[in-house]
Design an enzyme around this catalytic site. Structure first.
Site, PDB file in Angstrom:
ATOM      1  N   GLN A 160      46.171  29.591  56.162  1.00 44.60           N
ATOM      2  CA  GLN A 160      46.109  28.447  55.247  1.00 44.60           C
ATOM      3  C   GLN A 160      47.406  27.633  55.278  1.00 44.60           C
ATOM      4  O   GLN A 160      47.833  27.098  54.252  1.00 44.60           O
ATOM      5  CB  GLN A 160      45.807  28.936  53.836  1.00 44.60           C
ATOM      6  N   SER A 161      48.026  27.541  56.423  1.00 45.64           N
ATOM      7  CA  SER A 161      49.299  26.831  56.523  1.00 45.64           C
ATOM      8  C   SER A 161      49.158  25.329  56.257  1.00 45.64           C
ATOM      9  O   SER A 161      48.325  24.649  56.865  1.00 45.64           O
ATOM     10  CB  SER A 161      49.853  27.053  57.932  1.00 45.64           C
TER      11      SER A 161
END
Ligand SMILES: *Cc1c(COP(=O)(O)O)cnc(C)c1O
Length: 329
Positions: free
Chosen positions: A75-76
């Site tokens: 989920q960067s």
């Protein structure tokens, strides 16, 4: 500082707003609290990475890159914004994400896919190995006549940090125009690039600002070491020699909870509080924990009532939609 000499692409919508959070300050019985809305940098839902990417993509494009490769968590935010910036300048993006391919694409991962990036899932937690894979992929692209450019995870390199040196010049201008005096700036610190740029900016501009870093992953001493080193390297990139010592840095690591990207009850409560007093969304990975830190420091009398603190909102709001189960409490 020789900013003008570095190649830069205009990506972020600047300046981002700076204004006072009077309701929150009243609610916390605290100092004056201002917010710097770097969640509103405009690129693909915004966030701090847009400022770093202005200089990183400037460098990549000057070097003739046609593909950018980068790595990060599933989920960067950095990965999402890199994919967006690549799309904007007609570059291909290859993303190396730590984790298994999930059954549903949500939040940042959904956005990565909509942005047309190529996604490689790397299902083990060894950052060195991920870097090796990324380098191997870059070699492979080169052998096929392409010109790849690797962007370090989080964009926390001297080139990327330059974006936050520039942000400090912007903040200083705003503070002067508004005729206010700011004592502290508080931010979430992960890879440390944002923190390093801010610390460098404050020092180089003689801006008497105490910078408070709230760690979201590393022990405080590791942050201090990394931020000092990155600030010095960034200063030298910009043609200056500056030294930073640990005593100049105020860093707290007790708001991390169980680890990076694992929500804490205090962080989630901070998100609700800021939403319900100011109508502003924070995120569970970075800014919610940073705000939990600010709330706790206020409760522990860290600030005088007549002081002013700037909270740097670094973005990350797509992560609100990662896992709806965290909100069922
Ligand atoms: C990446 C990120 C940070 C941390 O920035 P660093 O420069 O890596 O310390 C903080 N907040 C958000 C929302 C981010 O995406």
């Amino acid at each position: 500082m020789q900013i003008g000499k570095l190649p830069r692409k205009r990506i972020a919508v600047l300046p981002t707003p700076l204004y006072e959070l009077k309701s929150l300050s009243r609610k916390l019985n605290g100092p004056r609290i201002f917010i710097k809305r770097d969640d509103l940098t405009g690129l693909a839902f915004g966030g701090n990475k847009a400022r770093k990417l202005e200089f990183i993509l400037g460098d990549a494009i000057e070097k003739g890159a046609d593909t950018v490769l980068t790595a990060g968590a599933l989920q960067s935010n950095h990965v999402r914004m890199t994919a967006a910036a690549a799309a904007q300048f007609g570059l291909r993006a290859v993303l190396f994400l730590r984790g298994k391919e999930p059954s549903a694409y949500k939040a940042n991962l959904l956005l990565d896919r909509l942005l047309g990036a190529k996604i490689e899932f790397i299902d083990f937690d060894d950052r060195e190995e991920i870097i090796r894979r990324m380098e191997a992929a870059a070699e492979d692209l080169k052998s096929r006549g392409s010109n790849p450019y690797i962007i370090a995870a989080g964009g926390s390199t001297p080139i990327g940090c330059t974006g936050y040196y520039v942000a400090l010049t912007e903040l200083l201008t705003q503070v002067n125009e508004m005729g206010i005096h700011i004592n502290h700036l508080l931010l979430a610190s992960g890879g440390g690039g944002t923190h390093a740029g801010v610390v460098l900016g404050a020092k180089a501009l003689n801006f008497a600002l105490n910078v408070i870093g709230i760690s979201v992953s590393r022990p405080a001493d590791a942050i201090v070491e990394r931020v000092s080193q990155l600030s010095e390297e960034t200063a030298s990139l910009l043609g200056h020699k500056l030294r930073f010592s640990a005593v100049e840095m105020e860093v707290y690591d007790q708001y991390i909870g169980d680890g990076y990207a694992i929500p804490t009850p205090e962080g989630l409560a901070a998100i609700r509080l800021v939403a319900q007093t100011e109508g502003i969304f924070l995120d569970p990975v970075y800014t919610g924990k940073a705000m939990a830190g600010l709330i706790d420091l206020i409760a522990n009398q860290r600030f005088h009532r007549d002081e002013a603190v700037v909270f740097l909102h670094t973005g990350g709001t797509p992560a609100l939609f990662t896992d709806e189960k965290i909100w069922n409490r």
